[in-house]
Write an enzyme that holds these catalytic residues in place. Structure first.
Site, PDB file in Angstrom:
ATOM      1  N   HIS A   1      54.876  80.081 -17.586  1.00 52.97           N
ATOM      2  CA  HIS A   1      53.411  80.968 -17.811  1.00 52.97           C
ATOM      3  C   HIS A   1      54.113  82.603 -17.651  1.00 52.97           C
ATOM      4  CE1 HIS A   1      50.115  83.256 -16.020  1.00 52.97           C
ATOM      5  NE2 HIS A   1      49.425  82.033 -16.059  1.00 52.97           N
TER       6      HIS A   1
ATOM      7  N   ASP B   1      58.116  78.677  -9.567  1.00 58.04           N
ATOM      8  CA  ASP B   1      56.625  78.780  -9.642  1.00 58.04           C
ATOM      9  C   ASP B   1      56.199  77.672  -9.421  1.00 58.04           C
ATOM     10  OD1 ASP B   1      54.137  79.643 -10.379  1.00 58.04           O
ATOM     11  OD2 ASP B   1      54.787  79.945 -12.492  1.00 58.04           O
TER      12      ASP B   1
ATOM     13  N   GLN C   1      51.236  75.230  -9.822  1.00 53.38           N
ATOM     14  CA  GLN C   1      50.677  74.028 -10.749  1.00 53.38           C
ATOM     15  C   GLN C   1      51.124  72.882  -9.756  1.00 53.38           C
ATOM     16  OE1 GLN C   1      48.315  73.904 -12.957  1.00 53.38           O
ATOM     17  NE2 GLN C   1      48.332  76.187 -13.698  1.00 53.38           N
TER      18      GLN C   1
ATOM     19  N   LYS D   1      43.940  78.344  -7.226  1.00 56.21           N
ATOM     20  CA  LYS D   1      44.247  76.690  -7.927  1.00 56.21           C
ATOM     21  C   LYS D   1      44.168  75.759  -6.908  1.00 56.21           C
ATOM     22  CE  LYS D   1      47.229  78.963 -11.506  1.00 56.21           C
ATOM     23  NZ  LYS D   1      46.084  79.192 -12.526  1.00 56.21           N
TER      24      LYS D   1
ATOM     25  N   CYS E   1      48.435  81.747 -21.149  1.00 54.62           N
ATOM     26  CA  CYS E   1      49.504  82.402 -20.602  1.00 54.62           C
ATOM     27  C   CYS E   1      50.798  82.049 -20.819  1.00 54.62           C
ATOM     28  CB  CYS E   1      49.195  82.789 -19.045  1.00 54.62           C
ATOM     29  SG  CYS E   1      47.439  83.898 -18.891  1.00 54.62           S
TER      30      CYS E   1
END
Lengths: 420, 145
Positions: free
Chosen positions: A134, A211, A214, A237, A378
């Site tokens: 991202h 990261d 997700q 999220k 993104c």
């Protein structure tokens, strides 16, 4: 057994927005949770209740409301620490979002205020990311490389949408200072295997960041078990509100890092010409923090825990298995990313031959009330890698059903009729 | 059924059968415009004649039906007209697109471009419709420069 205990219809009742009607009487089919998730009543109520009965600033007010608000805010930190298996609650830092968490860590490198050898960064040193990131895990490192003269490098991505670790030993080497990759891709759905990369990172004495924006919402994540140094994720999220993100870091590293933003509540003492700083986590929480948002995020992890992250993961695996099957029967549809439900989450991006994703998304929304995301999500470099400007992305969560996937397929057939 | 009114038959026709597509010689100016939010892009060449006539507008690009159909309609409307006439079309088209669906389009000025009126109700798509027109305006200014 899990299949019986996971009742998606009961879960859907917890999300008021899922029963709303769109203009023209269309029902909502929300397939955009990878972008941002919807909120259960439990989160909405926890935030409302905090504002209605307990709200005041945190950490500095001595009155009843101040202490109730502080307790709720700090209690949320404990909940989130437990949710991701953080060895200490002080290792959980509230940020504005995952981007801020990533920027905070990037800022600590090559920083004259940081004398720790592990964060020293300059010409000749290397930063490693991947082609599937991202923008929030690309741009902060580009800026860091520009500031310091360090070199930015990246793992390529295979045609199947997997991280290409063939060149691991060359890519991650004694010049590498930090490796930062996605735990799960926001476009491909790919879940990256952390341990082989981490083993190499340790061999060369570098640090590693994930990261996990997700992954934390969709599967059990235990930061201690992962063994990396930093993990970033975001509240909105994972059924929580927007405006709050989380940085988890190993205490000893956080202690060594300089403050990122200066301001109220991050200090120990201030003189006109210099200051000393509060211990973590407050050292990194300048100014009035997202108080109500933290309470909401605490309620969100309570909710996720009550359903069970293993159950959520299993539900999404059933959904994505189904989705991959039926989507690939649509003529001219190409899935960008792993085509089987192995080591991947419930995010499916695809192209439809001859039809631009913006046209796909517009028709899906306006005719069927199906909310998908269209564009480069993104992750422009990843799209460039696949030679496409954009994709259509359906991203699934605990409240989605196979009937909604059927609706998507019907919608796509209609799109093809309009542009055929 | 809101968006289908945006996808007028004329727009779909131009998308499926673009007019005047492909970059041609000779040209006075070439520009390349992109829409960073969705990756739509257009490369446009303009050839003007003495007396302010537009001899040719040639283009190539990729993107959604709205952006690509807009380029095709633009080619038809501009080629053979005068610069002055076409710039008034650009102005009227821009006014229509930025009018949030509240602007009554002037059909006499816009011609076929009036088919894009429905796009104005979709703020996210206005830039798609304007891409080619902004590129054209830019190319004309450079040709005259």
């Amino acid at each position: 057994m899990t299949q019986q205990s996971f009742d998606v219809e009961r879960i859907r009742k917890d999300f008021p927005i899922l029963t709303r009607e769109l203009p023209g009487g269309r029902p909502l089919v929300y397939l955009d949770s990878g972008n941002s998730s919807q909120k259960p009543t439990q989160v909405i109520e926890a935030m409302r209740e905090h504002m209605a009965s307990h709200y005041a600033n945190v950490g500095r007010a001595l009155h009843v409301l101040g202490s109730e608000s502080t307790e709720a805010y700090e209690d949320a930190r404990s909940k989130i620490a437990a949710f991701v298996g953080a060895p200490s609650r002080d290792e959980v830092i509230f940020t504005k979002n995952a981007s801020e968490a990533l920027n905070l860590v990037a800022y600590s490198f090559g920083n004259p205020n940081n004398t720790d050898e592990r964060f020293r960064l300059g010409p000749g040193d290397e930063i490693v990311i991947s082609e599937m990131e991202h923008h929030s895990n690309i741009v902060p490192w580009q800026l860091l490389a520009q500031r310091t003269g360090a070199t930015l490098r990246w793992f390529p991505v295979t045609d199947e949408g997997r991280l290409d670790v063939g060149g691991l030993d060359e890519l991650v080497n004694e010049r590498t200072k930090i490796v930062s990759i996605a735990h799960q891709s926001n476009v491909l759905g790919t879940v990256n295997s952390v341990s082989p990369i981490l083993a190499r990172v340790r061999q060369v004495g570098a640090l590693m960041m994930l990261d996990a924006s997700q992954s934390v919402p969709h599967q059990p994540v235990d930061v201690a078990e992962l063994g990396v140094d930093f993990v970033a994720f975001t509240g909105h999220k994972m059924l929580g509100p927007s405006g709050i993100g989380v940085l988890w870091g190993r205490r000893e590293l956080l202690d060594a890092m300089p403050p990122f933003l200066g301001g109220g509540e991050m200090i120990e003492a201030v003189w006109m010409d210099h200051s000393t700083f509060a211990p973590v986590p407050h050292k990194f929480e300048a100014g009035t923090p997202p108080i109500v948002e933290a309470v909401g995020l605490g309620a969100a992890v309570d909710y996720l825990t009550s359903i069970g992250m293993e159950e959520i993961k299993a539900h999404e695996k059933r959904l994505v298995t189904y989705a991959l099957d039926v989507l690939q029967e649509v003529p001219g549809l190409t899935v960008i990313g792993p085509r089987t439900a192995i080591a991947r989450g419930g995010t499916v991006s695809f192209t439809l031959e001859g039809i631009h994703p913006h046209d796909v998304g517009q028709i899906l929304d306006d005719v069927y009330g199906i909310a998908v995301r269209v564009g480069h999500h993104c992750a422009r470099p990843l799209h460039l890698r696949f030679g496409i400007p954009a994709t259509t992305r359906a991203s699934l969560y605990l409240y989605n059903t196979t009937a909604e996937i059927d609706a998507l397929v019907r919608g796509l057939h209609h799109v093809q009729k309009v542009f055929g | 059924m809101i968006a289908e009114s945006m996808y007028q038959e004329l727009i779909l026709e131009h998308y499926k059968h673009p007019q005047g597509r492909g970059l041609r010689e000779p040209f006075d100016a070439e520009v390349h415009h992109v829409n960073p939010t969705c990756g739509d892009e257009v490369t446009m060449r303009v050839k003007l004649a003495d007396g302010g006539k537009v001899l040719d507008v040639s283009y190539d690009g990729q993107g959604c039906s709205i952006s690509q159909a807009a380029a095709s309609v633009l080619h038809e409307l501009t080629t053979g007209s005068t610069v002055e006439e076409t710039l008034s079309v650009v102005d009227e088209f821009t006014r229509l697109m930025q009018g949030r669906g509240q602007v009554e389009p002037d059909e006499d000025v816009l011609g076929d471009a009036v088919a894009f009126a429905g796009v104005a109700k979709f703020p996210a798509r206005v830039k798609c419709a304007l891409l080619a027109w902004m590129a054209y305006k830019d190319a004309v200014i450079r040709s005259q420069g």
